[in-house]
Enzyme design. Sequence first.
Site, PDB file in Angstrom:
ATOM      1  N   ASP A 195      12.331  -0.709  -2.643  1.00 16.37           N
ATOM      2  CA  ASP A 195      12.250  -1.140  -1.238  1.00 16.37           C
ATOM      3  C   ASP A 195      13.573  -1.563  -0.591  1.00 16.37           C
ATOM      4  O   ASP A 195      14.334  -2.334  -1.187  1.00 16.37           O
ATOM      5  CB  ASP A 195      11.333  -2.362  -1.099  1.00 16.37           C
ATOM      6  CG  ASP A 195      10.136  -2.339  -2.003  1.00 16.37           C
ATOM      7  OD1 ASP A 195       9.920  -1.367  -2.722  1.00 16.37           O
ATOM      8  OD2 ASP A 195       9.419  -3.348  -1.988  1.00 16.37           O
ATOM      9  N   GLN A 243      15.849  -3.284  -3.421  1.00 15.36           N
ATOM     10  CA  GLN A 243      15.380  -3.635  -4.758  1.00 15.36           C
ATOM     11  C   GLN A 243      16.105  -2.785  -5.794  1.00 15.36           C
ATOM     12  O   GLN A 243      16.152  -1.552  -5.675  1.00 15.36           O
ATOM     13  CB  GLN A 243      13.871  -3.402  -4.848  1.00 15.36           C
ATOM     14  CG  GLN A 243      13.029  -4.385  -4.061  1.00 15.36           C
ATOM     15  CD  GLN A 243      12.984  -5.724  -4.740  1.00 15.36           C
ATOM     16  OE1 GLN A 243      12.339  -5.898  -5.767  1.00 15.36           O
ATOM     17  NE2 GLN A 243      13.677  -6.712  -4.172  1.00 15.36           N
ATOM     18  N   ARG A 287       3.265 -11.824  -1.431  1.00 16.60           N
ATOM     19  CA  ARG A 287       4.682 -11.459  -1.421  1.00 16.60           C
ATOM     20  C   ARG A 287       5.147 -10.769  -0.137  1.00 16.60           C
ATOM     21  O   ARG A 287       4.364 -10.414   0.710  1.00 16.60           O
ATOM     22  CB  ARG A 287       5.011 -10.575  -2.626  1.00 16.60           C
ATOM     23  CG  ARG A 287       4.226  -9.302  -2.739  1.00 16.60           C
ATOM     24  CD  ARG A 287       4.569  -8.599  -4.073  1.00 16.60           C
ATOM     25  NE  ARG A 287       3.809  -7.381  -4.244  1.00 16.60           N
ATOM     26  CZ  ARG A 287       2.606  -7.331  -4.797  1.00 16.60           C
ATOM     27  NH1 ARG A 287       2.030  -8.427  -5.231  1.00 16.60           N
ATOM     28  NH2 ARG A 287       1.961  -6.168  -4.913  1.00 16.60           N
TER      29      ARG A 287
HETATM   30  N1  DQQ Z   1       8.148  -3.798  -4.377  1.00 17.21           N
HETATM   31  C1  DQQ Z   1       6.830  -3.826  -3.806  1.00 17.21           C
HETATM   32  C2  DQQ Z   1       6.812  -5.147  -3.127  1.00 17.21           C
HETATM   33  C3  DQQ Z   1       7.563  -6.021  -4.055  1.00 17.21           C
HETATM   34  C4  DQQ Z   1       8.667  -5.133  -4.518  1.00 17.21           C
HETATM   35  C5  DQQ Z   1       6.588  -2.648  -2.933  1.00 17.21           C
HETATM   36  C6  DQQ Z   1       9.132  -5.355  -5.906  1.00 17.21           C
HETATM   37  O1  DQQ Z   1       5.514  -5.626  -2.893  1.00 17.21           O
HETATM   38  O2  DQQ Z   1       8.072  -7.187  -3.459  1.00 17.21           O
HETATM   39  O3  DQQ Z   1       7.186  -1.479  -3.417  1.00 17.21           O
HETATM   40  O4  DQQ Z   1      10.169  -4.475  -6.210  1.00 17.21           O
END
Ligand code: DQQ
Length: 630
Positions: free
Chosen positions: A87, A103, A215
């Site tokens: 993300d 991420q 989250r």
């Molecule tokens: N990726 C998810 C999110 C989370 C993140 C979506 C973790 O919900 O915070 O792809 O890498």
Amino acid sequence: MKASWGRGLEDPRGCLARAVTSIILLASLQCGQAHIKPLLHDHQGRVLSELPSPSDQTGKVLDFTVHQAQAQRPLFHITPDFGWSNDPNGMLQYNGVHHVFFQHTPNETVFGRQTWAHVASTDLVHWKRLPTALYPDRSYDTSGVFSGSATLYNGIPYQLYTGVSQFQELGYYFQVQAVALPANLSDPMLVDWVKPADNPIIPAPPDGATNQQFRDPTTAFYQDGAWRVAVGTQLNCSGTALLYSTQDFQSYTYNGVLASQIGIEPNGLCADSGLGSTEKCNQIGEGCRMWECVDAVHVGPVMAIKWSDQVNGRSFFSRDWYVLSSATAQVTSLDLDGPEGSFQPGVDGTAFYSPQAVDYGLVYASKFWRDAAQRQLWMGWTFETSAGCDQACSTGTNFTTAQGYQGAQTLARLVTYDPEIQELVFYPTEESKLLRSQQQVSRLNSLPVNEEGASVLGPNVSRNQHMYDADVSFALQGDSGAVQPFSVGLVLVMGVNSDTDVTFQLNGTATTSSSGMTNVTSLGVYVDRRNAPPPTNTTYGSGFDGGPVTLPEGGTPGTNLRLRALIDNSLFEVFAQDGRGRVTSRAYSLAVDEAWDLKAYGSFAGSVKVSGSVWAMDACWVDDLMIESQ
Ligand code: DQQ
């Protein structure tokens, strides 16, 4: 033993991604032609399993070199230098500099202990890599720093994010909301970040939700005397956006449900949402899920709620969806107590309960943000889908290991509201044209095209640089009377000696009046990967991804069909009608040192002509940014 991403968050089977501590390449990656055989080891060095080998459509295991795998990397899209990525996070413009975080698992090419990687730009398209911005170093984020968003409050960037912990003990990620602030506000690069002592700022969700599914805080918006932040969760067995308010970004009050799957798609059907009217979305009561990466944004006269649907049952990973309401709706003072939430989908008196696809292709976990000029921008994660990949390829294959990275970000897209079709339009920013090199490969003016793709836009002149921006329009001229189907588009031949290809299509129907005017009455945009080269996972999604493009009432002139395809080695972003339709896709070719070809084609009971240009594209990476002092 599979760590299927998305499910992995709630499924202890996700242990593999965590337990994997090393990937050993038995052949040297330094040798460009080496064939590889990677193995997964646990922390004690025991072999867990062999990574899946990519195979072709007949199941034959593919032979490939590290060089062939690494040449797949998109070069004008943001990717990590090494490791797994997903993300986009915390985008903002600060003191003239655009920042994108994403991420990132820096030490392995499968999903692991997440950090925030950081890149910066002065023009939104040329990026410089910066050191990791946020990493797991607190008790509440020791298992990873998950997704979040930036808000400029009193000129200070606040990064709200999800800290996750206790994965080993609990078998799932214990999720809380935390904040990070720049260590040095006079540094326009925002290299260093600090986590205040009063973290976590939202330690627990409201009754009915759990820390297991809680989250991805949004950028805050100001309404009704307070800053409002949404956080995704699962409530009543449904994807839900919870609303919080704050005055100071330190203490937060739970307001209630902002929006929920219950209020948006009461029947649980995907009618009109791009998947086809018969497909069941499985949204209510059948397989609980949560909304990941929710967003709540204002775009001109409308407010949009966007979510990433954590779907378990579909053949492809998941999708990002949105619904609209009027921007003047005071979501904070409507009914926040009901399970369906206060957000009431509908514009200009019309209720729109069916979600719209943000992109029909392989994009997930996208996010909106505003730049300093107050443009509403958007970016999403596009994952690898090569043969052997499961879901978003979170456990990888030996092909993705040889690639040395996983995942890319789309280009930044400008988001506008189109009142003619009452939808959001997403289209690459003007800055995307800065990536066009001087080398204009082809310029076309009303060239007739036919089904065979007679008009060759130009075989690639350079080797190893399969990067293009093709911006073309098609003109249909029919015979008067009947409703006629048409298909026009571009064929990308991934290696001139191969009979494999990917097509970017505009399909629909048109009628021609007795006066000779041809009018397009229905339209769809598709990427067809079913004939793509063998390393491509041609069954990922359907292999034929796309959906309807809404036209203005009465259709559009046959001279007005527009297609833009941004081709970046293995990544394609395809736009119809200037962003009214969007498909992002991936395909992989081992013919990396061969010339590729791009052809226009047209199939219609009349004539089809193509006009436009194709440019070679430059890479996005720079060593330095020219920063003007503020
Ligand atoms: N990726 C998810 C999110 C989370 C993140 C979506 C973790 O919900 O915070 O792809 O890498």
